[in-house]
Write a protein that holds these residues in place. Structure first.
Motif, short mmCIF file in Angstrom:
data_model
loop_
_atom_site.label_atom_id
_atom_site.label_comp_id
_atom_site.label_asym_id
_atom_site.label_seq_id
_atom_site.Cartn_x
_atom_site.Cartn_y
_atom_site.Cartn_z
N ARG A 156 0.82 -1.20 0.00
CA ARG A 156 0.00 0.00 0.00
C ARG A 156 0.87 1.26 0.00
O ARG A 156 0.57 2.22 -0.71
N TYR A 157 1.94 1.27 0.81
CA TYR A 157 2.74 2.49 0.90
C TYR A 157 3.64 2.68 -0.31
O TYR A 157 4.04 3.79 -0.63
N ILE A 158 4.01 1.59 -0.97
CA ILE A 158 4.89 1.74 -2.12
C ILE A 158 4.09 1.98 -3.40
O ILE A 158 4.39 2.87 -4.18
N PHE A 159 3.04 1.19 -3.59
CA PHE A 159 2.34 1.26 -4.87
C PHE A 159 0.99 1.96 -4.81
O PHE A 159 0.28 2.04 -5.80
N GLY A 160 0.59 2.42 -3.64
CA GLY A 160 -0.66 3.15 -3.55
C GLY A 160 -1.81 2.32 -3.03
O GLY A 160 -1.75 1.09 -2.97
N LEU A 161 -2.86 3.03 -2.65
CA LEU A 161 -4.01 2.39 -2.01
C LEU A 161 -4.70 1.37 -2.91
O LEU A 161 -5.31 0.42 -2.43
N SER A 162 -4.62 1.57 -4.22
CA SER A 162 -5.38 0.68 -5.10
C SER A 162 -4.84 -0.74 -5.07
O SER A 162 -5.48 -1.65 -5.56
N GLY A 176 -9.91 1.13 -4.65
CA GLY A 176 -9.53 2.46 -5.14
C GLY A 176 -10.67 3.12 -5.89
O GLY A 176 -10.52 3.59 -7.00
N ASP A 230 -5.20 5.08 5.67
CA ASP A 230 -6.15 5.50 4.65
C ASP A 230 -5.74 6.79 3.93
O ASP A 230 -6.01 6.95 2.75
N LEU A 231 -5.10 7.71 4.66
CA LEU A 231 -4.78 9.01 4.06
C LEU A 231 -3.86 8.82 2.85
O LEU A 231 -2.95 8.00 2.87
N GLY A 232 -4.13 9.61 1.82
CA GLY A 232 -3.30 9.55 0.63
C GLY A 232 -1.87 9.96 0.94
O GLY A 232 -0.91 9.35 0.48
N MET A 233 -1.72 11.03 1.72
CA MET A 233 -0.39 11.50 2.08
C MET A 233 -0.25 11.47 3.60
O MET A 233 -0.36 12.49 4.27
N TRP A 287 2.10 11.34 5.57
CA TRP A 287 3.15 12.17 6.17
C TRP A 287 2.69 13.62 6.37
O TRP A 287 3.38 14.41 6.98
N TYR A 304 -5.38 6.63 -6.89
CA TYR A 304 -5.10 5.62 -5.87
C TYR A 304 -3.86 4.80 -6.20
O TYR A 304 -3.32 4.13 -5.34
N SER A 340 -0.95 5.66 -6.96
CA SER A 340 0.35 6.23 -6.65
C SER A 340 0.61 6.16 -5.15
O SER A 340 -0.23 6.58 -4.35
#
Lengths: 420, 311
Positions: A66-72, A77, A141-144, A146, B167, B169
């Protein structure tokens, strides 16, 4: 741990000193008074720990994805369902179930009900951990993730409900940490520090009430941004925040009953005499509070249906589902609570508490996912999303257990030599 | 916007606001001024004129530097319903899409271009807790990816299901939505790329107030051809993009149950209780505390309870 306490009478650790008069070292306190190798054995011997480990190993792999390639990678997604289980369960259900801290704080500190004292710390811990892990879910869950602190320090949207939630949860987390520090101080033999917290405990408790009223309500108010997307039975523009706040009351109380029941059943060796002696009476007291809150909740739910004139919706399929949720999640446990108070059968109250907790989770998932986009297709969460939700919950469980095993949460710490 | 100012100042009086003002008072003070811009631009979309050529999509793709689509813009198979049986929608790679609606009783389908409607009081903007959205005086609702946290509340709040999230990324996700070609065109008073590309004049660009007059005139002149309604004139507080349709709007995928008030109006009920709770609760509960623990004062406390110490 159970096996050890029968063989080694000086365990578990009840206070600062060993029977021979020397103080427990910090390392010993961390490993429950066992040598490290023995401690490790107890950890690995338990089948529950093995299951948890299996969940974590796979879960961490998914989290890395999830953290490397994204939530999808782990969710659908979906642009139609922006919020899934991480928020639907992790934020919207964990937070009401953690209302226990402010409720018992109010009972004991504000209303001076010392008879609930033996469960206050457990309620505070339940509150603190619930909030903390709600933030952990948010961080998944948050996109960013950080940028979590951005609404505090970088860019402000003060007219947004979420702005209030962010500020209040952050402030309330620190309030709850302060409220629980005495347990940590005592465990660390720093009893003299406790008085600094005790002095401000009234202030902390009142701050807790304010913050809880507002952010429990705000979680409901968040859904008023989507008046056309959520089924009208689950969204009452005028009453949503009251619904969420009021249901948080019996959610928090029931969660304490659930948690204390589990602790009393699975780790009796850890429970202090006072805690064990008081538990039945306290459970019935909490059941009473819970049933009052439930009755109030039912009335406001009814008022909302009347106010929005949604009677005919009750006869539709969605209406049936709505009535089912209320019947199983609220009416049934409310009646059981009431019966348990009349008959004095604590078991009934405990069963009711489990049902209530389920009912709250069900209600929040309904509002956030099932009845969201009710005119659209249903989105069933990706299995990896379910797994990661379970993973975070497993970490929550492990942390909870870790603290209850060690800190004086359900027992009183002996800091004198002769009694240890 | 008296109500907004009032609410903001009340919030500022709260715990959060007080702390905030210590950090960056100037920035806080300017937050969320949802001004009405009477002279702003808009676009009028006339469904009777659209032939579904998707030139607007191609122009948008080029102008915004979006990734190349899976199939060329001439491909008509995209109009088929998706896996959920729904018409296509915007996503992180397409800020605008054309939808097709078939009517058995008519010989030709209707096409509808979907993009951000650029609300006058945008729900995405008012729901955003880091103020990532701005309504510009020209009429565009633009987005600042540098402060966005990725909470996706804007996607929950948008009544038109417009903002999308990439999503896929991990490190650079962001919200993606139509920005009215603000940076490259609208800022200079030029029409957005999609309008310029339209061969049918199904899209016309101009001042919003003028567009409403044009729309009215069309309805008056050809009463039989149009529904007597301009979608977007009042919906959700009004939008900069306006639609004319020959069939009832609900039949071409418009949400006709939207309130005429901005989405924020429904949230104001809760926002109004915030200052009340912040001011009344401390006194109320301190009072409860004094009343509830009064009995203990009579016999002198023997073991120094913490209620005693707090006084």
């Amino acid at each position: 741990m159970k096996n050890y306490t029968s063989d080694l009478p000086h365990l578990p650790i009840w206070g600062s000193f060993k029977p021979d008069g020397s103080a427990w070292k910090l390392k010993e306190r961390l490993f429950l008074g066992l040598p490290f190798s023995e401690y490790l054995k107890t950890v690995t011997a338990s089948w529950l720990n093995r299951v948890l480990a299996a969940i974590l190993v796979v879960g961490f792999y998914f989290l890395a994805e999830r953290y490397i390639f994204g939530l999808s990678r782990i969710t659908h997604g979906s642009n139609d369902y922006p919020w899934g289980l991480f928020l639907g369960f992790g934020l919207f259900a964990m937070v009401p179930l953690s209302a226990s801290g402010f409720l018992l704080g109010t009972t004991v500190v504000i209303f001076g009900r010392k008879d609930f004292h033996s469960i206050e710390r457990l309620a505070l811990l339940n509150g603190l951990l619930g909030y903390f892990f709600a933030v952990v879910y948010l961080e998944v869950d948050l996109g960013m993730p950080w940028r979590l602190a951005y609404p505090m320090f970088v860019s402000f949207g003060p007219a947004a409900v979420l702005f209030l939630v962010a500020w209040h949860v952050a402030t309330y987390l620190s309030v709850q940490i302060a409220e629980l520090l005495p347990a940590l101080f005592i465990w660390l033999d720093r009893k003299s520090w406790v008085k600094y917290i005790t002095r401000i405990s009234l202030g902390l408790t009142i701050a807790g009430i304010i913050l809880s009223t507002l952010h429990q309500g705000a979680l409901g108010a968040l859904f008023t941004y989507a008046p056309t997307k959520i089924h009208p039975l689950w969204l009452s523009i005028d009453f949503q925040w009251i619904h969420f706040f009021c249901s948080a009351i019996f959610a928090g109380l029931s969660m304490v009953i659930v948690s204390s029941t589990l602790i009393n059943h699975f780790m009796p060796w850890r429970c202090g005499k006072q805690f064990t002696a008081d538990l039945d009476r306290i459970t019935l007291g909490l059941a009473k509070g819970s049933s009052y809150a439930m009755f109030t909740y039912l009335v406001i739910k009814l008022v909302a249906v009347a106010h929005d004139n949604e009677w005919e919706l009750l006869l539709t399929g969605w209406g049936g589902y709505y009535l089912l949720e209320i019947a199983i999640g609220v009416v049934l446990p409310m009646v059981m609570f009431a019966r348990s108070i009349r008959t004095g059968r604590v078991r009934t109250a405990r069963t009711a508490a489990f049902i209530t907790v389920f009912g709250i989770v069900w209600n929040r998932l309904n509002t956030a996912i099932v009845c969201f986009n009710y005119q659209m297709y249903q989105d069933i969460p990706h299995w990896k999303e379910i797994w990661v939700t379970l993973t975070i919950y497993a970490i929550y469980f492990i942390t909870y257990r870790f603290i209850v095993y060690r800190l004086p949460i359900v027992f009183d710490w002996e800091d004198t030599q002769e009694k240890a | 916007m008296g109500i907004n100012i009032q609410r903001r100042s009340l919030l500022k009086g709260g715990v959060a606001g007080t702390l905030l003002s210590l950090f960056q008072p100037a920035k806080t003070a300017s937050a969320h001024k949802i001004k009405k811009y009477p002279n702003s631009y808009g676009v009028l979309v006339d469904l009777t004129r659209c032939v579904g050529c998707r030139s607007c999509e191609a122009a948008c793709n080029l102008e915004q530097g979006l990734p190349e689509p899976h199939s060329p813009f001439s491909d008509e198979s995209v109009f088929e319903a998706d896996e959920h049986g729904r018409a296509r929608r915007t996503d992180a790679t397409a800020y605008t899409v054309v939808q097709r609606f078939n009517f058995p009783q008519q010989d030709h389908p209707l096409f509808k271009k979907v993009q951000c409607n650029h609300c006058l009081e945008p729900a995405c903007l008012t729901s955003c807790f880091v103020n990532a959205y701005t309504k510009t005086p020209e009429g565009a609702v633009i987005y600042n990816p540098d402060v966005c946290v990725g909470c996706r509340t804007c996607m929950i709040a948008c009544p038109f299901y417009i903002p999308t999230f990439n999503y896929s990324s991990g490190l650079h996700p962001r919200i993606r939505k139509c920005i009215f070609c603000y940076d490259t065109r609208l800022k200079f008073g030029k029409p957005p790329a999609c309008v310029e590309a339209c061969p049918q004049e199904a899209l016309i660009f101009g001042k919003r107030e003028k567009l409403i007059k044009i729309a009215r005139r069309r309805i008056e002149k050809n009463g039989s051809r149009y529904q007597d309604h301009i979608y977007g004139e009042h919906e959700a507080g009004g939008t900069s993009w306006l639609y004319l349709s020959p069939v009832p709007f609900s039949e071409v995928g418009f949400n006709t149950e939207l309130p005429d008030e901005p989405i924020l109006d429904g949230v104001k009920g809760f926002l109004a209780i915030v200052p009340m709770v912040l001011t009344i609760w401390p006194a109320l509960f301190a009072g409860f505390h004094l009343l509830a623990t009064r009995k203990e004062l009579k016999p002198p406390a023997t073991n120094g309870t913490h209620e005693e110490e707090t006084r």
